[in-house]
Write a protein that holds these residues in place. Structure first.
Motif, PDB file in Angstrom:
ATOM      1  N   TRP A   1       0.831  -1.203   0.000  1.00 44.00           N
ATOM      2  CA  TRP A   1       0.000   0.000   0.000  1.00 44.00           C
ATOM      3  C   TRP A   1       0.869   1.258   0.000  1.00 44.00           C
ATOM      4  CZ3 TRP A   1      -5.055   1.375  -0.450  1.00 44.00           C
ATOM      5  CH2 TRP A   1      -5.381   2.677  -0.062  1.00 44.00           C
TER       6      TRP A   1
ATOM      7  N   ASP B   1       0.590   3.954  -2.893  1.00 42.51           N
ATOM      8  CA  ASP B   1      -0.051   5.201  -2.491  1.00 42.51           C
ATOM      9  C   ASP B   1       0.795   6.421  -2.839  1.00 42.51           C
ATOM     10  OD1 ASP B   1      -2.195   6.607  -1.185  1.00 42.51           O
ATOM     11  OD2 ASP B   1      -0.810   6.987   0.475  1.00 42.51           O
TER      12      ASP B   1
ATOM     13  N   ARG C   1       1.096  14.374  -6.673  1.00 42.00           N
ATOM     14  CA  ARG C   1      -0.156  14.884  -6.129  1.00 42.00           C
ATOM     15  C   ARG C   1      -0.244  16.379  -6.398  1.00 42.00           C
ATOM     16  NH1 ARG C   1      -1.248  14.544   0.200  1.00 42.00           N
ATOM     17  NH2 ARG C   1      -0.451  16.672   0.212  1.00 42.00           N
TER      18      ARG C   1
ATOM     19  N   SER D   1      -6.222  17.081  -0.987  1.00 40.06           N
ATOM     20  CA  SER D   1      -6.109  16.269   0.221  1.00 40.06           C
ATOM     21  C   SER D   1      -5.306  15.012  -0.045  1.00 40.06           C
ATOM     22  CB  SER D   1      -7.500  15.901   0.732  1.00 40.06           C
ATOM     23  OG  SER D   1      -8.169  15.069  -0.212  1.00 40.06           O
TER      24      SER D   1
ATOM     25  N   GLY E   1      -6.388  11.990   0.940  1.00 36.98           N
ATOM     26  CA  GLY E   1      -7.308  10.878   0.735  1.00 36.98           C
ATOM     27  C   GLY E   1      -8.293  11.161  -0.368  1.00 36.98           C
ATOM     28  N   VAL E   2      -9.595  11.053  -0.038  1.00 34.28           N
ATOM     29  CA  VAL E   2     -10.644  11.344  -1.023  1.00 34.28           C
ATOM     30  C   VAL E   2     -10.539  12.807  -1.454  1.00 34.28           C
ATOM     31  CG1 VAL E   2     -13.128  11.471  -1.405  1.00 34.28           C
ATOM     32  CG2 VAL E   2     -12.166   9.571  -0.099  1.00 34.28           C
TER      33      VAL E   2
ATOM     34  N   ARG F   1      -8.104  13.803  -3.550  1.00 37.28           N
ATOM     35  CA  ARG F   1      -6.740  14.029  -4.040  1.00 37.28           C
ATOM     36  C   ARG F   1      -6.726  13.992  -5.572  1.00 37.28           C
ATOM     37  NH1 ARG F   1      -1.956   9.948  -2.363  1.00 37.28           N
ATOM     38  NH2 ARG F   1      -3.759   8.582  -2.508  1.00 37.28           N
TER      39      ARG F   1
ATOM     40  N   VAL G   1      -9.149  10.879  -6.694  1.00 36.14           N
ATOM     41  CA  VAL G   1      -9.428   9.764  -5.788  1.00 36.14           C
ATOM     42  C   VAL G   1     -10.848   9.931  -5.248  1.00 36.14           C
ATOM     43  CG1 VAL G   1      -8.787   8.628  -3.634  1.00 36.14           C
ATOM     44  CG2 VAL G   1      -7.006   9.484  -5.164  1.00 36.14           C
TER      45      VAL G   1
ATOM     46  N   PHE H   1     -11.126   5.909  -0.704  1.00 33.89           N
ATOM     47  CA  PHE H   1      -9.814   5.760  -0.089  1.00 33.89           C
ATOM     48  C   PHE H   1      -9.985   5.011   1.223  1.00 33.89           C
ATOM     49  CE2 PHE H   1      -6.086   7.365   2.270  1.00 33.89           C
ATOM     50  CZ  PHE H   1      -5.090   7.080   1.350  1.00 33.89           C
ATOM     51  N   GLU H   2      -9.580   3.729   1.240  1.00 29.13           N
ATOM     52  CA  GLU H   2      -9.740   2.875   2.413  1.00 29.13           C
ATOM     53  C   GLU H   2      -8.415   2.183   2.712  1.00 29.13           C
ATOM     54  OE1 GLU H   2     -12.876   0.156   1.526  1.00 29.13           O
ATOM     55  OE2 GLU H   2     -14.193   1.716   0.703  1.00 29.13           O
ATOM     56  N   PRO H   3      -7.443   2.897   3.275  1.00 29.98           N
ATOM     57  CA  PRO H   3      -6.134   2.284   3.549  1.00 29.98           C
ATOM     58  C   PRO H   3      -6.242   1.215   4.635  1.00 29.98           C
ATOM     59  CG  PRO H   3      -6.257   4.487   4.503  1.00 29.98           C
ATOM     60  CD  PRO H   3      -7.506   4.298   3.696  1.00 29.98           C
TER      61      PRO H   3
ATOM     62  N   VAL I   1      -8.551   1.618  -3.066  1.00 36.70           N
ATOM     63  CA  VAL I   1      -8.595   2.981  -3.559  1.00 36.70           C
ATOM     64  C   VAL I   1      -9.186   2.959  -4.958  1.00 36.70           C
ATOM     65  CG1 VAL I   1      -6.237   2.891  -4.483  1.00 36.70           C
ATOM     66  CG2 VAL I   1      -7.271   5.100  -3.961  1.00 36.70           C
TER      67      VAL I   1
END
Length: 374
Positions: A209, A213, A230, A235, A237-238, A240, A262, A265-267, A271
């Motif tokens: 991950w 990521d 990026r 952000s 997460g969601v 990005r 994105v 986003f569930e680390p 994703v």
């Protein structure tokens, strides 16, 4: 005792059929609700999902996934949206509750009748329970009661599951999630799986991950990418935005820069990103633990299309994206090689042996085919 075991075996053997009937009832609710608001039902699949619908011209089709059922519903033009879409997707849940309301009273009656002979006698109204006669046999009554209660339980479970708005790991979406999207004024699309690739990486899931990521690692496994990063101000997460600068197709020219957002986003598990230029094109990365210290990496590309697409339009869209599967396989293999370099020699030898075996089988098949030809 033997009769009790036979009754138990008969109940267990009937469970898959009860699940199938419950799913058919649920999908029938979708179909009836869709027809009531002017949508059309293009087909009905028993034993399969929407992916198994072949558009062969037959309304009723049968698949090999026992217990599954799907009604293929679409508007006559445009997208599934608004009040009509809410009614169409709520029809399945409503039909489950209707089935429970119809079956539960008789199911409880048969269950009580099977447990005690006195209640059977009261129900049938002729004194003691007869020793013969199909409807009076206590084992049969007990079996019917158990199946009726099981039928009600499965329908309640199916309705409750679809009342939870979520996206399943398989990519399927519950009815409540569809309805929530429609309440938020989103159009629903038919999501078509374009390509999928899976590889097992001999590294812990957290390490895989962390590598994926970081968008700056993309050029290391994707040869078409020069740089990825990026977008500043977005952000982690969601929400990005990932900017990808690709190599030019013509030497000396400037390569295109693409943006992807994105949206899930569930680390360290999952994703989903969608293309900013083509928002109905989405890529999902899913990581699952695979034994001690290993990870199963699955990458899937989905295409959102109007439910009203003709078979010819659908085929043209998929043909235009036919090369994505090979790209996913190439990138996944590159990711595995980057993350476990010390296993390259053994894996390479294993791959060579597999390739040789495949070639031997192909040669044998070719010679056999040549012998059969006149």
């Amino acid at each position: 005792m033997a009769q009790q075991w036979l009754s138990l075996v008969a109940i267990v053997a009937t469970v898959p059929l009860v699940v199938l009937v419950s799913n058919v009832i649920h999908e029938l609710g979708h179909a009836l609700a869709a027809l009531s608001v002017g949508y059309r039902v293009r087909g009905f699949v028993v034993g399969g999902t929407g992916a198994d619908f072949t558009r062969s011209g037959r309304f009723l089709q049968f698949g090999r996934k026992f217990g599954k059922a799907t009604a293929i519903v679409s508007p006559r033009h445009g997208w599934i949206s608004g009040r009509r879409g809410i009614v169409a997707y709520g029809g399945g849940i409503a039909m489950n509750f209707v089935a429970v309301a119809l079956a539960l009273p008789d199911g409880l009656g048969f269950a009580r009748c099977g447990l005690t002979a006195q209640s059977c006698a009261a129900k049938f109204g002729n004194g003691p329970l007869p020793a013969s006669g199909m409807l009076a046999e206590q084992d049969l009554v007990r079996y019917v009661g158990a199946i009726s209660i099981l039928f009600c339980g499965i329908n309640i479970f199916q309705a409750a599951t679809n009342l939870w708005p979520r996206v399943l790991a398989s990519g399927a979406v519950t009815d409540a999630k569809h309805i929530l999207n429609l309440v938020e004024a989103r159009h629903l699309v038919e999501w078509i799986q374009v390509a999928e690739s899976t590889v097992v990486v001999d590294r812990p899931r957290a390490q895989v991950w962390e590598f994926l990521d970081n968008p700056e690692n993309t050029p290391r496994y994707d040869p078409t990418v020069i740089r990825a990063y990026r977008k500043p101000g977005t952000s982690a997460g969601v929400g990005r935005i990932i900017v990808t600068e690709r190599r030019p197709s013509v030497p000396g020219a400037e390569g295109p820069a693409q943006e992807a957002e994105v949206i899930a986003f569930e680390p360290p598990r999952r994703v989903i990103v969608r293309s900013a230029g083509h928002q109905t094109l989405r890529a999902e990365t899913l990581l699952r633990a695979f034994g001690p210290g290993a990870t199963r990496l699955t990458r899937t590309v989905w295409l959102g299309a109007k439910p009203t697409l003709t078979p010819e339009q659908r085929k043209r869209m998929l043909d235009a994206l036919s090369g994505i599967a090979a790209e996913l396989n190439r990138d996944n293999e590159a990711i595995r090689r980057l993350l476990e370099p010390e296993h390259l020699d053994g894996r390479a030898g294993e791959q060579t042996r597999m390739t040789q075996a495949i070639r031997i089988r192909r040669n044998r098949n070719t010679r056999a085919l040549a012998r059969r030809q006149p």
